[in-house]
Write an enzyme that holds these catalytic residues in place. Structure first.
Site, mmCIF file in Angstrom:
data_model
loop_
_atom_site.group_PDB
_atom_site.id
_atom_site.type_symbol
_atom_site.label_atom_id
_atom_site.label_comp_id
_atom_site.label_asym_id
_atom_site.label_seq_id
_atom_site.Cartn_x
_atom_site.Cartn_y
_atom_site.Cartn_z
ATOM 1 N N ASP A 180 30.250 -24.394 21.776
ATOM 2 C CA ASP A 180 29.491 -25.214 20.828
ATOM 3 C C ASP A 180 29.664 -26.714 21.102
ATOM 4 O OD1 ASP A 180 28.502 -22.914 19.585
ATOM 5 O OD2 ASP A 180 30.255 -22.784 18.287
ATOM 6 N N ASN A 222 21.635 -23.960 23.125
ATOM 7 C CA ASN A 222 22.141 -23.034 22.115
ATOM 8 C C ASN A 222 21.802 -23.542 20.715
ATOM 9 O OD1 ASN A 222 23.741 -20.850 21.048
ATOM 10 N ND2 ASN A 222 25.376 -22.319 20.645
ATOM 11 N N HIS A 224 22.959 -23.638 16.815
ATOM 12 C CA HIS A 224 24.199 -23.478 16.057
ATOM 13 C C HIS A 224 23.977 -23.919 14.600
ATOM 14 C CE1 HIS A 224 28.475 -22.912 15.548
ATOM 15 N NE2 HIS A 224 28.481 -24.017 14.835
ATOM 16 N N GLU A 244 30.705 -26.001 29.186
ATOM 17 C CA GLU A 244 31.872 -25.106 29.227
ATOM 18 C C GLU A 244 32.620 -25.061 27.901
ATOM 19 O OE1 GLU A 244 34.167 -25.666 32.953
ATOM 20 O OE2 GLU A 244 32.124 -25.756 33.746
ATOM 21 N N ASN A 280 15.132 -15.712 15.285
ATOM 22 C CA ASN A 280 14.848 -16.920 16.083
ATOM 23 C C ASN A 280 14.061 -16.580 17.353
ATOM 24 O OD1 ASN A 280 16.150 -19.363 14.740
ATOM 25 N ND2 ASN A 280 17.730 -17.780 14.598
ATOM 26 N N ARG A 293 34.708 -10.943 31.211
ATOM 27 C CA ARG A 293 33.620 -11.827 30.779
ATOM 28 C C ARG A 293 32.841 -12.332 31.991
ATOM 29 N NH1 ARG A 293 33.522 -13.282 25.506
ATOM 30 N NH2 ARG A 293 35.424 -12.881 24.370
ATOM 31 N N GLY A 309 17.206 -11.173 15.709
ATOM 32 C CA GLY A 309 16.165 -11.789 16.530
ATOM 33 C C GLY A 309 15.124 -12.568 15.753
ATOM 34 N N ILE A 350 31.018 -15.605 24.135
ATOM 35 C CA ILE A 350 31.687 -16.785 24.695
ATOM 36 C C ILE A 350 31.408 -16.751 26.187
ATOM 37 C CG2 ILE A 350 33.938 -17.817 25.179
ATOM 38 C CD1 ILE A 350 34.824 -16.708 22.420
ATOM 39 N N LEU A 351 30.850 -17.829 26.691
ATOM 40 C CA LEU A 351 30.387 -17.839 28.086
ATOM 41 C C LEU A 351 31.413 -18.487 29.009
ATOM 42 C CD1 LEU A 351 26.793 -18.861 27.106
ATOM 43 C CD2 LEU A 351 27.473 -16.641 28.049
ATOM 44 N N SER A 397 22.070 -27.503 14.512
ATOM 45 C CA SER A 397 22.059 -28.244 15.780
ATOM 46 C C SER A 397 21.495 -27.371 16.896
ATOM 47 C CB SER A 397 23.492 -28.633 16.194
ATOM 48 O OG SER A 397 24.149 -29.337 15.171
ATOM 49 N N MET A 448 25.682 -13.956 20.798
ATOM 50 C CA MET A 448 27.052 -14.092 20.306
ATOM 51 C C MET A 448 28.067 -13.732 21.380
ATOM 52 S SD MET A 448 26.125 -15.251 17.490
ATOM 53 C CE MET A 448 27.476 -15.321 16.336
HETATM 54 C C1 GRF Z 1 21.583 -17.674 13.718
HETATM 55 O O1 GRF Z 1 21.992 -18.094 12.455
HETATM 56 C C2 GRF Z 1 22.287 -18.476 14.774
HETATM 57 O O2 GRF Z 1 22.506 -19.797 14.432
HETATM 58 C C3 GRF Z 1 23.588 -17.726 14.842
HETATM 59 O O3 GRF Z 1 23.193 -16.390 14.820
HETATM 60 C C4 GRF Z 1 22.025 -16.263 14.000
HETATM 61 C C5 GRF Z 1 21.004 -15.449 14.728
HETATM 62 O O4 GRF Z 1 20.005 -14.973 13.912
HETATM 63 N N1 GRF Z 1 24.383 -18.146 15.938
HETATM 64 P P1 GRF Z 1 18.766 -14.182 14.523
HETATM 65 O O5 GRF Z 1 19.288 -13.021 15.349
HETATM 66 O O6 GRF Z 1 17.942 -15.127 15.351
HETATM 67 O O7 GRF Z 1 17.990 -13.681 13.337
#
Ligand code: GRF
Length: 190
Positions: free
Chosen positions: A148, A110, A112, A145, A16, A70, A14, A97-98, A139, A95
């Site tokens: 990425d 999202n 990436h 759909e 981010n 899913r 977390g 797949i939607l 990015s 993480m």
């Molecule tokens: C990030 O590097 C993001 O790009 C990837 O998962 C990581 C998540 O990190 N898809 P955090 O949980 O926000 O620390």
């Protein structure tokens, strides 16, 4: 004053989520105030849970292992999102797949860790480190759909230094992520 409501979905540490809460939550940009009204994870052990709580937001936990498909999982997530009446959903290390159950009903972006369309999928950092490319980066894209796929909202690149260690490379990616995701939210909502 206009207010915009955000949901942030995460699966891991977390960092981010934390950068979004730190830089956007309850702040006003160009006259629009942003509020994170929902945080949601599919992992009951995710480090982001405590980070969310430290901002006074109790995360919703919807463990994907509770569901047989899913689509059923996505349906429960969509219901929580609709209930929160958000303007934008931010996938910050979510993480999963939607399925179209999610992608057709939710306005989401999202994060990436590569310069899409290069290196889609779960191993983007390792693949872009090992590849014979001069630049790497991060990015933020609209969720569609296609995994990425979806229109790019923002990208930031950096030049791979000769002899750069994997640890330094990853740290550079993470630092860019923490800046780029909030910027993308402001670009779309404010
Ligand atoms: C990030 O590097 C993001 O790009 C990837 O998962 C990581 C998540 O990190 N898809 P955090 O949980 O926000 O620390």
């Amino acid at each position: 004053m206009p207010q915009k409501r955000l949901a942030v979905l995460f699966s891991g540490q977390g960092s981010n989520l934390e950068s979004l809460l730190k830089t956007l939550h309850r702040y006003t940009f160009n006259g629009t105030t942003l509020n994170v009204v929902l945080t949601l994870t599919n992992k009951p052990t995710a480090g982001g849970i405590e980070k969310s709580r430290s901002y006074g937001i109790e995360p919703v936990v919807i463990d994907h292992t509770w569901f047989e498909s899913r689509e059923a999982f996505d349906g429960a997530v969509v219901e929580a999102i609709h209930k929160a009446q958000v303007d934008l959903v931010v996938l910050a290390g979510f993480m999963r797949i939607l399925t179209p159950v999610f992608t057709q009903q939710v306005n989401a972006i999202n994060l990436h860790p590569s310069l899409l369309p290069l290196f889609k999928g779960a191993n983007a950092i390792k693949e872009s480190y090992e590849a014979e490319v001069k630049e790497a980066g991060v990015s933020v894209h609209v969720v569609s759909e296609e995994l990425d796929g979806g229109a790019i909202v923002l990208q930031e690149a950096f030049v791979k230094e000769v002899g750069m260690s994997y640890e330094a490379f990853e740290a550079k990616i993470r630092a860019i992520e923490h800046q780029l995701l909030p910027k993308a939210v402001i670009k779309l909502l404010c």
